[in-house]
Design a protein around this motif. Structure first.
Motif, PDB file in Angstrom:
ATOM      1  N   ARG A  57      -6.985   5.843   5.348  1.00  0.00           N
ATOM      2  CA  ARG A  57      -7.181   4.497   5.879  1.00  0.00           C
ATOM      3  C   ARG A  57      -7.617   3.534   4.769  1.00  0.00           C
ATOM      4  O   ARG A  57      -7.181   2.384   4.725  1.00  0.00           O
ATOM      5  CB  ARG A  57      -8.242   4.525   6.989  1.00  0.00           C
ATOM      6  CG  ARG A  57      -7.745   5.146   8.285  1.00  0.00           C
ATOM      7  CD  ARG A  57      -8.878   5.346   9.291  1.00  0.00           C
ATOM      8  NE  ARG A  57      -8.380   5.894  10.527  1.00  0.00           N
ATOM      9  CZ  ARG A  57      -7.904   5.161  11.552  1.00  0.00           C
ATOM     10  NH1 ARG A  57      -7.926   3.844  11.478  1.00  0.00           N
ATOM     11  NH2 ARG A  57      -7.438   5.743  12.626  1.00  0.00           N
ATOM     12  N   ARG A 126      -0.387  11.404  -0.920  1.00  0.00           N
ATOM     13  CA  ARG A 126      -0.978  12.690  -0.514  1.00  0.00           C
ATOM     14  C   ARG A 126      -1.500  13.461  -1.735  1.00  0.00           C
ATOM     15  O   ARG A 126      -2.595  14.023  -1.714  1.00  0.00           O
ATOM     16  CB  ARG A 126       0.031  13.552   0.268  1.00  0.00           C
ATOM     17  CG  ARG A 126       0.568  12.886   1.529  1.00  0.00           C
ATOM     18  CD  ARG A 126       1.042  13.901   2.548  1.00  0.00           C
ATOM     19  NE  ARG A 126      -0.081  14.593   3.156  1.00  0.00           N
ATOM     20  CZ  ARG A 126      -0.831  14.087   4.148  1.00  0.00           C
ATOM     21  NH1 ARG A 126      -0.572  12.904   4.650  1.00  0.00           N
ATOM     22  NH2 ARG A 126      -1.839  14.770   4.634  1.00  0.00           N
ATOM     23  N   ASP A 150      -4.228  18.432   7.318  1.00  0.00           N
ATOM     24  CA  ASP A 150      -3.568  19.460   6.495  1.00  0.00           C
ATOM     25  C   ASP A 150      -4.576  20.234   5.660  1.00  0.00           C
ATOM     26  O   ASP A 150      -4.233  20.794   4.627  1.00  0.00           O
ATOM     27  CB  ASP A 150      -2.560  18.779   5.552  1.00  0.00           C
ATOM     28  CG  ASP A 150      -3.224  17.765   4.626  1.00  0.00           C
ATOM     29  OD1 ASP A 150      -4.362  17.331   4.923  1.00  0.00           O
ATOM     30  OD2 ASP A 150      -2.615  17.418   3.602  1.00  0.00           O
ATOM     31  N   ARG A 198       1.105   8.026  17.488  1.00  0.00           N
ATOM     32  CA  ARG A 198       0.547   8.589  16.252  1.00  0.00           C
ATOM     33  C   ARG A 198       0.770  10.091  16.169  1.00  0.00           C
ATOM     34  O   ARG A 198       1.015  10.628  15.090  1.00  0.00           O
ATOM     35  CB  ARG A 198      -0.941   8.245  16.151  1.00  0.00           C
ATOM     36  CG  ARG A 198      -1.133   6.763  15.862  1.00  0.00           C
ATOM     37  CD  ARG A 198      -2.582   6.390  15.841  1.00  0.00           C
ATOM     38  NE  ARG A 198      -3.300   7.112  14.817  1.00  0.00           N
ATOM     39  CZ  ARG A 198      -4.626   7.274  14.823  1.00  0.00           C
ATOM     40  NH1 ARG A 198      -5.336   6.792  15.809  1.00  0.00           N
ATOM     41  NH2 ARG A 198      -5.211   7.917  13.850  1.00  0.00           N
TER      42      ARG A 198
HETATM   43  O1   DC Z   1      -8.157  10.940  11.529  1.00  0.00           O
HETATM   44  P1   DC Z   1      -7.700   9.500  11.398  1.00  0.00           P
HETATM   45  O2   DC Z   1      -7.121   8.939  12.656  1.00  0.00           O
HETATM   46  O3   DC Z   1      -8.736   8.592  10.817  1.00  0.00           O
HETATM   47  O4   DC Z   1      -6.506   9.571  10.335  1.00  0.00           O
HETATM   48  C1   DC Z   1      -5.822   8.410   9.940  1.00  0.00           C
HETATM   49  C2   DC Z   1      -4.397   8.749   9.514  1.00  0.00           C
HETATM   50  O5   DC Z   1      -4.419   9.481   8.289  1.00  0.00           O
HETATM   51  C3   DC Z   1      -3.603   9.562  10.524  1.00  0.00           C
HETATM   52  O6   DC Z   1      -2.551   8.782  11.037  1.00  0.00           O
HETATM   53  C4   DC Z   1      -3.031  10.723   9.749  1.00  0.00           C
HETATM   54  C5   DC Z   1      -3.491  10.542   8.331  1.00  0.00           C
HETATM   55  N1   DC Z   1      -4.119  11.736   7.779  1.00  0.00           N
HETATM   56  C6   DC Z   1      -3.335  12.569   7.035  1.00  0.00           C
HETATM   57  O7   DC Z   1      -2.139  12.335   6.901  1.00  0.00           O
HETATM   58  N2   DC Z   1      -3.899  13.665   6.463  1.00  0.00           N
HETATM   59  C7   DC Z   1      -5.202  13.933   6.629  1.00  0.00           C
HETATM   60  N3   DC Z   1      -5.731  15.011   6.026  1.00  0.00           N
HETATM   61  C8   DC Z   1      -6.016  13.085   7.392  1.00  0.00           C
HETATM   62  C9   DC Z   1      -5.442  11.989   7.983  1.00  0.00           C
END
Ligand code: DC
Length: 251
Positions: A57, A126, A150, A198
């Protein structure tokens, strides 16, 4: 590494003694209560806490603020090397900054929520986040409870404990509505649609981050209170590894 004071630690079998920082990961879809539960577990076990979603975020917030088209994966890939994203991992008061600015409020806004799936699909983003997440774990004085999508599969494949939280989309929408103070049916439906969107965005693509590790323990939180989820996971932690400072029995 400095050794923690173990004077009040429970007696634990040698084969449970951790070789390095204890790593506990919680993965699962949006709205399963991962953040609240992970933070509480970390606080009770004297471990650090990392909300990896907040990092994606924060990156998204910076890109939007700097006029980067978040649907343009190439532009995101190039720009993603620029912001300095830092997570403060104290479970009593976690922080998230970008270029030194506290972004804990704005990263929860609707603009970021709408854009974060696209940003988190970009491999360069990532790679960068995974590196930071591993750095946070390595720097944790005792160990870390990290939550995301992940963590058990990609970021910490050798975690001491992997938990995969689930709950139906309806239950997750109801919980989120309660958190946000939304009580009308139309508002709850809008939240449900957003959660379903989502879920699809997070799991429906080739680079999908959301996955249950083969060795993860699945916990369906649908019929459980957050307190019950915390107790269950703390019991799982105790079964796997010694936690040097154990506050769980005192609270
Ligand atoms: O948990 P959250 O809703 O705050 O996560 C926000 C976004 O980040 C969610 O759409 C997926 C992504 N995310 C990700 O791709 N890998 C992660 N380890 C954590 C979150």
């Amino acid at each position: 590494m400095e050794t923690a004071d173990r004077s009040d630690a429970p007696a634990i079998a040698d084969d449970l003694a951790p070789a390095g920082p204890v790593v506990v990961v919680l993965d699962g879809p949006a709205g399963t209560g991962k953040s609240t539960v992970s933070r509480e577990i970390a606080a009770r076990l004297g471990l650090s806490f990392l909300d990896t979603g907040a990092m994606y975020r924060a990156m998204t917030y910076w890109l939007l603020e700097n006029g980067v088209d978040v649907e343009d994966a190439d532009a995101v890939a190039v720009a993603s090397g620029k912001p300095v994203v830092r997570s403060g991992t104290d479970a009593a008061g976690p922080t998230i900054t970008v270029d030194g600015v506290d972004v804990s409020g704005p990263i929860r806004g609707p603009e970021v929520t709408a854009a974060v799936s696209a940003v988190s699909a970009v491999p360069e983003v990532r790679t960068r986040m995974v590196e930071l997440q591993r750095g946070s774990a390595a720097a944790a004085p005792v160990g870390i409870v990290a939550e995301g999508r992940d963590l058990g599969t990609v970021v910490f494949p050798r975690a001491d404990l992997k938990v995969y939280l689930t709950a139906s989309a309806e239950i997750r929408a109801t919980r989120r509505a309660a958190q946000l103070g939304v009580t009308d049916a139309a508002g709850i439906t809008a939240i449900l649609l957003d959660i379903e969107r989502r879920d699809a965005a997070d799991s429906g693509r080739a680079t999908s981050p959301l996955a249950k590790a083969a060795d993860a323990v699945e916990v369906d939180t649908g019929e459980m209170t957050p307190e019950q989820v915390v107790d269950r996971i703390i019991a799982l932690v105790h079964g796997r590894v010694a936690v040097p400072v154990d506050r769980s029995r005192r609270s």
